[in-house]
Design an enzyme around this catalytic site. Sequence first.
Site, PDB file in Angstrom:
ATOM      1  CE  LYS A  22      -1.608   1.624   4.128  1.00 45.08           C
ATOM      2  NZ  LYS A  22      -1.344   2.926   4.472  1.00 45.08           N
ATOM      3  CG  ASN A  23       2.451   3.307   2.961  1.00 48.64           C
ATOM      4  OD1 ASN A  23       0.899   3.195   3.560  1.00 48.64           O
ATOM      5  ND2 ASN A  23       2.732   2.480   5.018  1.00 48.64           N
ATOM      6  NE  ARG A  92      -1.884  12.224   8.742  1.00 48.52           N
ATOM      7  CZ  ARG A  92      -1.869  13.422   8.551  1.00 48.52           C
ATOM      8  NH1 ARG A  92      -2.753  13.369   9.049  1.00 48.52           N
ATOM      9  NH2 ARG A  92      -0.834  14.415   8.871  1.00 48.52           N
ATOM     10  CB  CYS A 116      -4.667  10.450  11.513  1.00 47.22           C
ATOM     11  SG  CYS A 116      -3.458  10.191  12.946  1.00 47.22           S
ATOM     12  NE  ARG A 121      -0.083  10.395  10.249  1.00 48.13           N
ATOM     13  CZ  ARG A 121      -0.387   9.271   9.931  1.00 48.13           C
ATOM     14  NH1 ARG A 121      -0.798   9.074   9.537  1.00 48.13           N
ATOM     15  NH2 ARG A 121       0.472   8.256   8.820  1.00 48.13           N
ATOM     16  N   PRO A 122       1.563  16.393  11.667  1.00 47.64           N
ATOM     17  CG  PRO A 122       3.559  16.795  12.819  1.00 47.64           C
ATOM     18  CD  PRO A 122       2.486  16.349  12.748  1.00 47.64           C
ATOM     19  CB  VAL A 123       1.710  18.353   6.595  1.00 48.18           C
ATOM     20  CG1 VAL A 123       1.153  16.674   6.028  1.00 48.18           C
ATOM     21  CG2 VAL A 123       0.575  19.805   6.615  1.00 48.18           C
ATOM     22  CG  ASP A 124       5.603  20.821   9.937  1.00 48.60           C
ATOM     23  OD1 ASP A 124       5.439  18.753  10.098  1.00 48.60           O
ATOM     24  OD2 ASP A 124       7.492  20.519  11.539  1.00 48.60           O
ATOM     25  CG  ASP A 303       2.936   1.304   9.365  1.00 47.72           C
ATOM     26  OD1 ASP A 303       2.400   2.316  10.514  1.00 47.72           O
ATOM     27  OD2 ASP A 303       3.284   1.422   8.341  1.00 47.72           O
ATOM     28  CB  VAL A 325       7.389   6.324  13.976  1.00 46.20           C
ATOM     29  CG1 VAL A 325       7.389   7.109  12.817  1.00 46.20           C
ATOM     30  CG2 VAL A 325       9.308   5.763  14.545  1.00 46.20           C
ATOM     31  NE  ARG A 395      -7.276   4.238   5.170  1.00 50.22           N
ATOM     32  CZ  ARG A 395      -6.682   5.217   5.954  1.00 50.22           C
ATOM     33  NH1 ARG A 395      -7.092   5.775   7.020  1.00 50.22           N
ATOM     34  NH2 ARG A 395      -5.416   6.375   5.191  1.00 50.22           N
TER      35      ARG A 395
HETATM   36  N1  EPU Z   1       5.899  14.466  11.176  1.00 53.20           N
HETATM   37  C1  EPU Z   1       6.066  16.150  11.369  1.00 53.20           C
HETATM   38  N2  EPU Z   1       6.496  16.769   9.980  1.00 53.20           N
HETATM   39  C2  EPU Z   1       5.827  16.116   8.867  1.00 53.20           C
HETATM   40  C3  EPU Z   1       6.488  15.480   8.691  1.00 53.20           C
HETATM   41  C4  EPU Z   1       5.968  14.272  10.072  1.00 53.20           C
HETATM   42  O1  EPU Z   1       5.794  16.057  12.829  1.00 53.20           O
HETATM   43  O2  EPU Z   1       5.794  16.709   8.019  1.00 53.20           O
HETATM   44  C5  EPU Z   1       6.280  13.253  12.017  1.00 53.20           C
HETATM   45  C6  EPU Z   1       5.227  13.178  12.502  1.00 53.20           C
HETATM   46  O3  EPU Z   1       4.077  13.397  12.815  1.00 53.20           O
HETATM   47  C7  EPU Z   1       5.762  11.445  13.076  1.00 53.20           C
HETATM   48  C8  EPU Z   1       6.811  11.151  12.075  1.00 53.20           C
HETATM   49  O4  EPU Z   1       7.248  12.654  11.760  1.00 53.20           O
HETATM   50  O5  EPU Z   1       6.007  11.568  14.623  1.00 53.20           O
HETATM   51  C9  EPU Z   1       6.879  10.142  11.176  1.00 53.20           C
HETATM   52  O6  EPU Z   1       5.898  10.858   9.767  1.00 53.20           O
HETATM   53  P1  EPU Z   1       5.910  10.474   8.764  1.00 53.20           P
HETATM   54  O7  EPU Z   1       5.791  11.427   7.726  1.00 53.20           O
HETATM   55  O8  EPU Z   1       7.021   9.490   8.457  1.00 53.20           O
HETATM   56  O9  EPU Z   1       4.380   9.622   7.566  1.00 53.20           O
HETATM   57  P2  EPU Z   1       3.846   9.517   6.718  1.00 53.20           P
HETATM   58  O10 EPU Z   1       4.408   9.874   5.307  1.00 53.20           O
HETATM   59  O11 EPU Z   1       2.620  10.036   6.930  1.00 53.20           O
HETATM   60  C10 EPU Z   1       3.951   6.834   6.671  1.00 53.20           C
HETATM   61  C11 EPU Z   1       2.938   6.174   5.952  1.00 53.20           C
HETATM   62  C12 EPU Z   1       2.729   5.443   7.684  1.00 53.20           C
HETATM   63  C13 EPU Z   1       3.408   5.050   8.797  1.00 53.20           C
HETATM   64  C14 EPU Z   1       4.952   5.944   8.684  1.00 53.20           C
HETATM   65  C15 EPU Z   1       5.805   6.242   9.561  1.00 53.20           C
HETATM   66  C16 EPU Z   1       1.863   6.058   3.811  1.00 53.20           C
HETATM   67  C17 EPU Z   1       1.262   7.267   3.158  1.00 53.20           C
HETATM   68  N3  EPU Z   1       1.993   6.291   5.453  1.00 53.20           N
HETATM   69  O12 EPU Z   1       3.352   8.231   6.815  1.00 53.20           O
HETATM   70  O13 EPU Z   1       1.892   4.286   7.570  1.00 53.20           O
HETATM   71  O14 EPU Z   1       2.999   4.247   9.786  1.00 53.20           O
HETATM   72  O15 EPU Z   1       5.090   6.478   7.124  1.00 53.20           O
HETATM   73  O16 EPU Z   1       6.623   4.688   9.035  1.00 53.20           O
HETATM   74  O17 EPU Z   1       3.105   5.805   3.498  1.00 53.20           O
HETATM   75  C18 EPU Z   1      -0.036   2.609   7.643  1.00 53.20           C
HETATM   76  O18 EPU Z   1       0.260   2.530   6.504  1.00 53.20           O
HETATM   77  O19 EPU Z   1      -0.818   2.278   8.311  1.00 53.20           O
HETATM   78  C19 EPU Z   1       0.981   4.083   7.942  1.00 53.20           C
HETATM   79  C20 EPU Z   1      -0.144   4.913   8.773  1.00 53.20           C
END
Ligand code: EPU
Length: 418
Positions: A22-23, A92, A116, A121-124, A303, A325, A395
């Site tokens: 999926k990811n 997301r 979530c 889960r920020p996107v900064d 995960d 994480v 999902r």
């Molecule tokens: N984070 C920030 N700011 C950002 C982005 C991330 O503070 O702009 C923090 C997050 O809050 C978290 C950490 O950085 O504490 C890691 O987040 P990451 O960005 O790596 O996660 P993601 O890209 O949103 C993907 C997977 C998740 C998986 C995480 C960690 C996809 C679609 N989702 O999420 O998968 O848990 O990486 O490996 O690839 C799942 O499949 O159930 C799932 C949640």
Amino acid sequence: MDKIIIEGQNPLSGTVSISGAKNAVLPIMTAALMADGISRIDRVPDLRDTRTMIKLMEIVGAKCSFEKGSLKIDGSSVDNPEAPYDLVKTMRASFYVLGPLLARFGSVKVSLPGGCAWGPRPVDFHLKGLEKLGAKITLSSGYIMAEAKRLKGAKISFEFPSVGATGNIVMAAATAEGTTVIENAAREPEIVQLCEYLNTMGASIQGIGSTRIIIDGVDSLHAADIEVIPDRIEAGTFLIAGGLLGEIELTNVNPSHLDSLLLKLKEAGCGIHTSANSIRINPADNLKPVDMTTAVYPGFATDLQAQWVALMTVASGSSVITDTVYHDRFSHIPELNRFGANIKSDNNTAFVRGVNELIGAPVMSTDIRASASLIIAGLIAKGQTTVSRIYHIDRGYEKIEEKFRALGANIIRDNSPG
Ligand code: EPU
């Protein structure tokens, strides 16, 4: 609303084929939007999230056809660089369109994902990274607007190796002017495959799989085909179930993506045998408690944290499980305690005291991986378990109940009304 009903304690045996990841497929689909032509993606899992992403592809104007695991995306008709709230709030990963559409159109509008099930889960990092590449970012009425005539290469250093931010920036930088260097980049296999896919589309990316990714911007990308890597989280979920319930073999899997889980399973007393694309697990006679701390790849995947907690509930002693994480990804704990498990949590740590047995109970899914842990608990438990709100599991897991049933589990989906 569909439910999963399990009569627990049936031994498992046999072979299960692992689906595409999926990811990995979700960002690859958004990369295909950057090309003027038809890209074919094979081994696409038929998941609610894949279907949501197809819907988003169609909203932005791409033509898609999805048949027998093969997805064709025609990016030549893409004309609407906008991801609406209704889709982003359900998934997301929709945020992955931000980089590709900005790079291709010079402007994009994407709903800001909210919180979530397990907290903010920020996107900064995504936004700061795009700003470094020269994008002007504004927020209005819940939407992020990003604009840049052409992005310009820059040096970007992430505070944390975010999977999504690395993916978004790599895609945005692929056609930027000049060179981009990402420091502290994510090394997850799904990001590796995204970078390799972009290279087959004509991008020039080096340092793939390391913490320093270098992207020499090219003028444009062309359509390309790819086969999605096996889903290491689905594989890990079946292995954790096998750790207690029976000898099973996973096929179409990449064992090297699962090193840290395999080590922990061995520590717990399980037998593990791997070949190039299969893994066989023999359950532990006396399941030992094993502490675990999640970390970015190649560490133990967050995960798989909920599933590991489920297994440890019946280990012969106490274990401590920490998630570094996500700091509050523990919505499965109160549900697992409904089975008679003994788990307490404090901040990002769960303290699990093994009990002799779990007893089946009605429980509720809260997110994809929490649902998987409840299914594992239901398979281990004595008596009947009903897992409700299973749209979460749909999902991220393809036909999970059929796969477990084929291994001998007594598990059915109840879709009767009410
Ligand atoms: N984070 C920030 N700011 C950002 C982005 C991330 O503070 O702009 C923090 C997050 O809050 C978290 C950490 O950085 O504490 C890691 O987040 P990451 O960005 O790596 O996660 P993601 O890209 O949103 C993907 C997977 C998740 C998986 C995480 C960690 C996809 C679609 N989702 O999420 O998968 O848990 O990486 O490996 O690839 C799942 O499949 O159930 C799932 C949640």
